[in-house]
Every structure is written in structure tokens, then in C-alpha cells.
Scaffold this motif. Structure first.
Motif, PDB file in Angstrom:
ATOM      1  N   TRP A  83       0.460  -4.547  11.645  1.00 37.04           N
ATOM      2  CA  TRP A  83       0.842  -3.387  10.816  1.00 37.04           C
ATOM      3  C   TRP A  83       1.518  -3.698   9.344  1.00 37.04           C
ATOM      4  O   TRP A  83       1.142  -3.171   8.484  1.00 37.04           O
ATOM      5  N   GLN A  84       2.155  -4.679   9.230  1.00 39.08           N
ATOM      6  CA  GLN A  84       2.679  -5.171   8.099  1.00 39.08           C
ATOM      7  C   GLN A  84       1.517  -5.622   7.186  1.00 39.08           C
ATOM      8  O   GLN A  84       1.628  -5.379   5.738  1.00 39.08           O
ATOM      9  N   VAL A  85       0.779  -6.363   7.456  1.00 29.11           N
ATOM     10  CA  VAL A  85      -0.512  -6.740   6.549  1.00 29.11           C
ATOM     11  C   VAL A  85      -1.169  -5.491   6.153  1.00 29.11           C
ATOM     12  O   VAL A  85      -1.471  -5.310   5.094  1.00 29.11           O
ATOM     13  N   LEU A  86      -1.257  -4.656   7.117  1.00 27.55           N
ATOM     14  CA  LEU A  86      -2.137  -3.280   6.704  1.00 27.55           C
ATOM     15  C   LEU A  86      -1.233  -2.379   5.626  1.00 27.55           C
ATOM     16  O   LEU A  86      -1.884  -1.842   5.027  1.00 27.55           O
ATOM     17  N   ALA A  87       0.080  -2.551   5.879  1.00 26.08           N
ATOM     18  CA  ALA A  87       1.228  -1.889   5.085  1.00 26.08           C
ATOM     19  C   ALA A  87       0.953  -2.373   3.500  1.00 26.08           C
ATOM     20  O   ALA A  87       1.145  -1.595   2.498  1.00 26.08           O
ATOM     21  N   SER A  88       0.667  -3.502   3.255  1.00 27.16           N
ATOM     22  CA  SER A  88       0.337  -3.975   1.873  1.00 27.16           C
ATOM     23  C   SER A  88      -0.708  -3.565   1.066  1.00 27.16           C
ATOM     24  O   SER A  88      -0.695  -3.396   0.030  1.00 27.16           O
ATOM     25  N   SER A  89      -1.464  -2.591   1.783  1.00 28.43           N
ATOM     26  CA  SER A  89      -2.635  -1.666   0.799  1.00 28.43           C
ATOM     27  C   SER A  89      -2.166  -0.213   0.484  1.00 28.43           C
ATOM     28  O   SER A  89      -3.003   0.551   0.000  1.00 28.43           O
ATOM     29  N   ALA A  90      -0.844  -0.127   0.941  1.00 29.16           N
ATOM     30  CA  ALA A  90      -0.310   1.428   0.296  1.00 29.16           C
ATOM     31  C   ALA A  90      -0.457   2.036  -0.886  1.00 29.16           C
ATOM     32  O   ALA A  90      -1.118   3.011  -1.252  1.00 29.16           O
ATOM     33  N   SER A  91      -0.504   0.916  -1.829  1.00 30.03           N
ATOM     34  CA  SER A  91      -0.547   1.269  -3.304  1.00 30.03           C
ATOM     35  C   SER A  91      -1.960   1.782  -3.779  1.00 30.03           C
ATOM     36  O   SER A  91      -2.076   2.318  -4.628  1.00 30.03           O
ATOM     37  N   VAL A  92      -3.023   1.178  -2.895  1.00 33.41           N
ATOM     38  CA  VAL A  92      -4.455   1.388  -3.359  1.00 33.41           C
ATOM     39  C   VAL A  92      -5.172   2.267  -2.112  1.00 33.41           C
ATOM     40  O   VAL A  92      -6.139   2.495  -2.371  1.00 33.41           O
ATOM     41  N   ALA A  93      -4.414   2.362  -1.098  1.00 33.22           N
ATOM     42  CA  ALA A  93      -5.091   3.099   0.007  1.00 33.22           C
ATOM     43  C   ALA A  93      -3.904   4.020   0.667  1.00 33.22           C
ATOM     44  O   ALA A  93      -3.545   3.290   1.628  1.00 33.22           O
ATOM     45  N   PRO A  94      -3.564   5.086   0.083  1.00 31.45           N
ATOM     46  CA  PRO A  94      -2.598   5.792   0.597  1.00 31.45           C
ATOM     47  C   PRO A  94      -2.838   6.142   2.104  1.00 31.45           C
ATOM     48  O   PRO A  94      -1.652   6.445   2.845  1.00 31.45           O
ATOM     49  N   THR A  95      -3.888   6.336   2.639  1.00 32.27           N
ATOM     50  CA  THR A  95      -4.049   6.657   3.986  1.00 32.27           C
ATOM     51  C   THR A  95      -4.631   5.761   4.926  1.00 32.27           C
ATOM     52  O   THR A  95      -5.519   4.905   4.259  1.00 32.27           O
ATOM     53  N   LEU A  96      -4.213   5.633   6.098  1.00 33.30           N
ATOM     54  CA  LEU A  96      -4.562   4.544   6.918  1.00 33.30           C
ATOM     55  C   LEU A  96      -5.547   5.320   8.024  1.00 33.30           C
ATOM     56  O   LEU A  96      -4.929   6.275   8.671  1.00 33.30           O
ATOM     57  N   ALA A  97      -6.661   4.892   8.249  1.00 35.78           N
ATOM     58  CA  ALA A  97      -7.411   5.675   9.500  1.00 35.78           C
ATOM     59  C   ALA A  97      -7.699   4.638  10.718  1.00 35.78           C
ATOM     60  O   ALA A  97      -8.160   3.734  10.433  1.00 35.78           O
TER      61      ALA A  97
END
Length: 425
Positions: free
Chosen positions: A244-258
Motif C-alpha cells: 500500500w505504501q509503494v502505491l501511495a507514492s503515485s498520489a501526486s501523478v495518479a490521484p485515483t487508485l483502481a
């Protein structure tokens, strides 16, 4: 009307019927050509009217996990019937030989993703699960508690077997997931690795892979950016936290996780918030049919639960086939259009249980409710086998009638594992 197995020579008819049912291929798709031979593990059946293909069904050789056991499973796909021939009974006519052939291969179950569940319910399938896509704000993941003793790294081709092993460990603990083995998945490691897109591994202090996430990026790097997570699995809480923390690192360029998921996903339990938004457009119901009743119940390797009373206290001999210190449960299936009707005996004792078919066709005693043994509809059998409904609930819905003295034991034998599916076909 001719009903027969399809060959590569039928490819044009299959393509035309598929386009009528599912729409034209996306622009830019390569032109369809005649296959030299059917893909491994694929078997098509069809109905032809005057030489024109008017109905088709595809069977896929697969296996799925049930009660910790791999069961050979027929995946049903590519179902299409020409508009002028719908509601004419062609689907049952094509399904019957397809399922007979599947049973001859040892496939005791069949599953499918329906577009119209009512059609398949009338042929003995029932809804037991769904494959879903849920969305959540990627930034939310930054609040997940840091892992202890788990690090992450990018997977390489040499990690394919470790990823497969972790998937197998997770899937074996559930009911329903495909084993991801057999003809459809028998491909070179490099090809399997490339198909997953980016894969991040969670690795514990001993160097063991304890989780993985396969993902890809879509959209731009603004509000339309989406991080698509195709697989997110772990066998430890810290494995999930690390991913989950690795995926969180994309928040600035991918605001939505599917996330592709199913059922009560344990990955959700590590999240600090309650946001978990299913996408209605990506909701895929999943149906099950037990077409070889004796074969499926035997292959499941059912065993009497330990506990007080004679052999678990859930029912010793009751006059319907008790054998020694074990239990024999006589039951029946009624109302199936594809040949599962009959009377069966499930014998439980020392070692795995065995089921045999005692009689075919109509059940002695007449209509449901008047029989002398517990009698299931084919849909009720699917729900009970999957462990998603209890005998009590099946009785409320008229999917189970007759004596109830083995209801508790049947619930204990077949329930207890969450149901998940993670592969669309």
C-alpha cells in the motif's frame, strides 16, 4: 439444426457471431485470420442452421480452489446466439454436449461471467461471487501504518515462480480462485512477467516474497491519472502495508487508485479509512454449476469435523445409509435441465468422503417437499457447494426441501472459507 464441436474452419462464423453479440473489435485491432489449430485448452461447440453458425459456446480447461483442493473446472466463455434464434432453447442444446465433454475430461464444475444471469440460472448455474473494480484516493494510502521487517523491490523475470507460489498460497486458502495452472497459463516466464506490467514485491527479512502488486498507469499526470492495480495479494499484514505504501507514492501523478478485487478483501483491513467505491461499470457477477455431483463431492475430499458426539456430533446413522462409525448422507438433485437430477450418497468416515450416484432422473417421492431425502435444486447445490448460503437460507428460498437432520453437518462440511475470484475470462 446441427449441434457439433467447432473446428478452425468455423472461424469466420464464430467471428461474425461474436461481433453480433459483443460488438466489433476496437479500431486498430489486427484482422482476424483462420487459426492453424484451436488454442490449447479451448473447446468450442455450436449450432448450425443450414450451414450457418447461429449459436456458440466456448469451454476452457481450468482448475479452481475449493476447500483447499484443486478441482478441474470448465470455464464457460464466448456465449453467443443469433438474434433470430434467441429464446429457442439452442443454448441448452449446445451446453449439454459441451458439459458432457467437460465431465469426460474430469471437470466436475463449470463457472462463467454472465451478462444475463437469468438465462444461465435456468440451466443450473447460480450467482456465488463477483469480480469488481473499486476506486479510492491514492493519497489515502499514505496513512497506512509503516511495515515492520518488510521491504519492497521491483520484480524481475526470475521472480515469476515466487509470484506464482505466493498466489497459490493465497488462493488455496479461499474458495473459488482459479489455480492459474493448465493450458491457459502454461507460457514462458518472460511472457508471463511482461503480461503483468509493473510488479512490486514485498520481501521479509529472510528474503521470502510475502506479497506482490501488479499495476499500470493510465491517463495523464493530473486529475485524470489512474493507478490500475491488477493484483494485490499478500500473506502477511506487513506485506500488505508495504505494498500500500509503494502505491501511495503515485498520489501526486495518479490521484485515483483502481483495484481489481472480490468479496471481503483482507487488503482493505489495513486501510485507515472507509472509502472503497465499487465501479458499477466494472462489476462482473460470477456463477457456478456443479455438473458432476458425485465427482465434485468426492474430489472435494470432505471429512467429518472433529467434536463431541458420534463422529463430530452432527449426525450419526439415521436410517438413510449410515455406515459403521461414519455417516452416510443421502440427498437428491431435482429440476436440472442438463442431467444432474438423481439421488446421491455421500459417505463420510475415516479418510476423505466419497459420493456415488444411486439413481438418475426423477426423485422418488414426487414433487419437492414430498421426497424422503434432502433435495436440492441445481442452483441450491451451487450455493451450498460454494459455502455462500446455509441450508437454512436455502430452505427459505425453496432451494432445499425434505428432511433437515443433516443440515448442520452439510453447513460445516462446505462453508468456512471466503469466496474470491480474480481472473476474468
Amino acid at each position: 439444426m446441427e449441434i457439433r464441436e467447432l473446428t478452425p474452419d468455423d472461424w469466420e462464423g464464430e467471428a461474425a457471431l461474436a461481433e453480433e453479440a459483443f460488438g466489433a473489435p476496437p479500431a486498430g485491432s489486427p484482422p482476424r485470420t483462420r487459426p492453424a489449430e484451436p488454442p490449447p485448452g479451448r473447446h468450442g461447440w455450436g449450432a448450425l442452421d443450414g450451414g450457418r453458425l447461429v449459436a456458440k459456446v466456448v469451454a476452457l480447461e481450468q482448475a479452481s480452489w475449493w476447500g483447499g483442493v484443486e478441482l478441474a473446472t470448465c470455464g464457460i466463455a464466448g456465449v453467443a446466439v443469433a438474434a433470430e434464434h434467441r429464446s429457442g432453447g439452442l443454448l441448452a442444446a449446445v451446453m449439454a454436449p459441451l458439459l458432457a465433454q467437460a465431465a469426460a475430461r474430469g471437470e466436475v464444475l463449470s463457472t462463467l461471467y454472465p451478462t444475463a444471469p437469468g438465462i444461465y440460472r435456468s440451466l443450473g448455474w447460480e450467482l456465488v461471487a463477483a469480480l469488481d473494480r473499486v476506486t479510492l484516493p491514492t493519497a489515502l494510502l499514505s496513512r497506512v501504518r509503516p511495515p515492520t521487517g518488510v521491504t519492497t523491490r521491483r520484480a524481475e523475470v526470475g521472480d515469476v515462480r515466487a509470484v506464482q507460489g505466493l498466489y497459490a498460497a493465497w488462493a488455496a486458502a479461499q474458495n473459488g480462485p482459479l489455480t492459474r495452472t493448465g493450458p491457459r497459463f502454461d507460457r514462458p516466464d518472460a511472457e508471463l512477467h511482461a503480461d503483468r506490467g509493473a510488479t512490486t514485491l514485498a520481501v521479509d527479512a529472510a528474503g521470502r516474497v510475502v506479497g506482490y502488486a501488479s499495476w499500470s498507469r493510465h491517463g495523464g499526470y493530473g486529475p485524470d491519472g489512474v493507478l490500475e492495480v491488477h493484483d494485490l495479494l499478500a500473506v502477511s499484514a506487513d506485506g500488505y502495508r508495504a505494498l500500500w505504501q509503494v502505491l501511495a507514492s503515485s498520489a501526486s501523478v495518479a490521484p485515483t487508485l483502481a483495484l481489481r478485487t472480490s468479496g471481503a478483501d483482507p487488503a482493505r483491513l489495513l486501510l485507515p479509512g472507509v472509502t472503497w467505491s465499487p465501479d458499477p461499470a466494472a462489476h462482473h457477477p460470477y456463477m457456478l454449476r456443479v455438473h458432476d455431483v458425485a465427482g465434485a463431492l468426492t474430489a472435494r475430499r470432505l471429512a467429518l469435523p472433529a467434536g463431541p458426539g458420534p463422529r463430530g456430533g452432527a449426525g450419526g446413522g439415521t436410517g438413510d445409509g449410515a455406515a459403521g462409525s461414519g455417516v452416510a448422507i443421502d440427498l437428491a438433485v431435482a429440476g436440472d435441465r442438463l442431467g444432474a437430477d438423481g439421488r446421491y450418497r455421500l459417505t463420510l468416515g475415516d479418510g476423505p468422503g466419497r459420493c456415488e450416484r444411486l439413481a438418475t432422473g426423477g426423485v422418488a417421492g414426487g414433487a419437492p417437499g414430498g421426497v424422503d431425502v434432502p433435495t436440492l435444486t441445481p442452483q441450491g447445490l451451487a450455493l451450498l457447494f460454494a459455502g455462500v448460503q446455509t441450508c437454512a437460507n436455502l430452505r427459505m428460498l425453496d432451494h432445499l426441501t425434505g428432511p433437515d437432520h443433516h443440515d448442520t453437518l452439510l453447513d460445516l462440511l462446505l462453508a468456512g472459507r471466503p469466496l474470491h475470484v480474480r481472473d476474468y475470462f
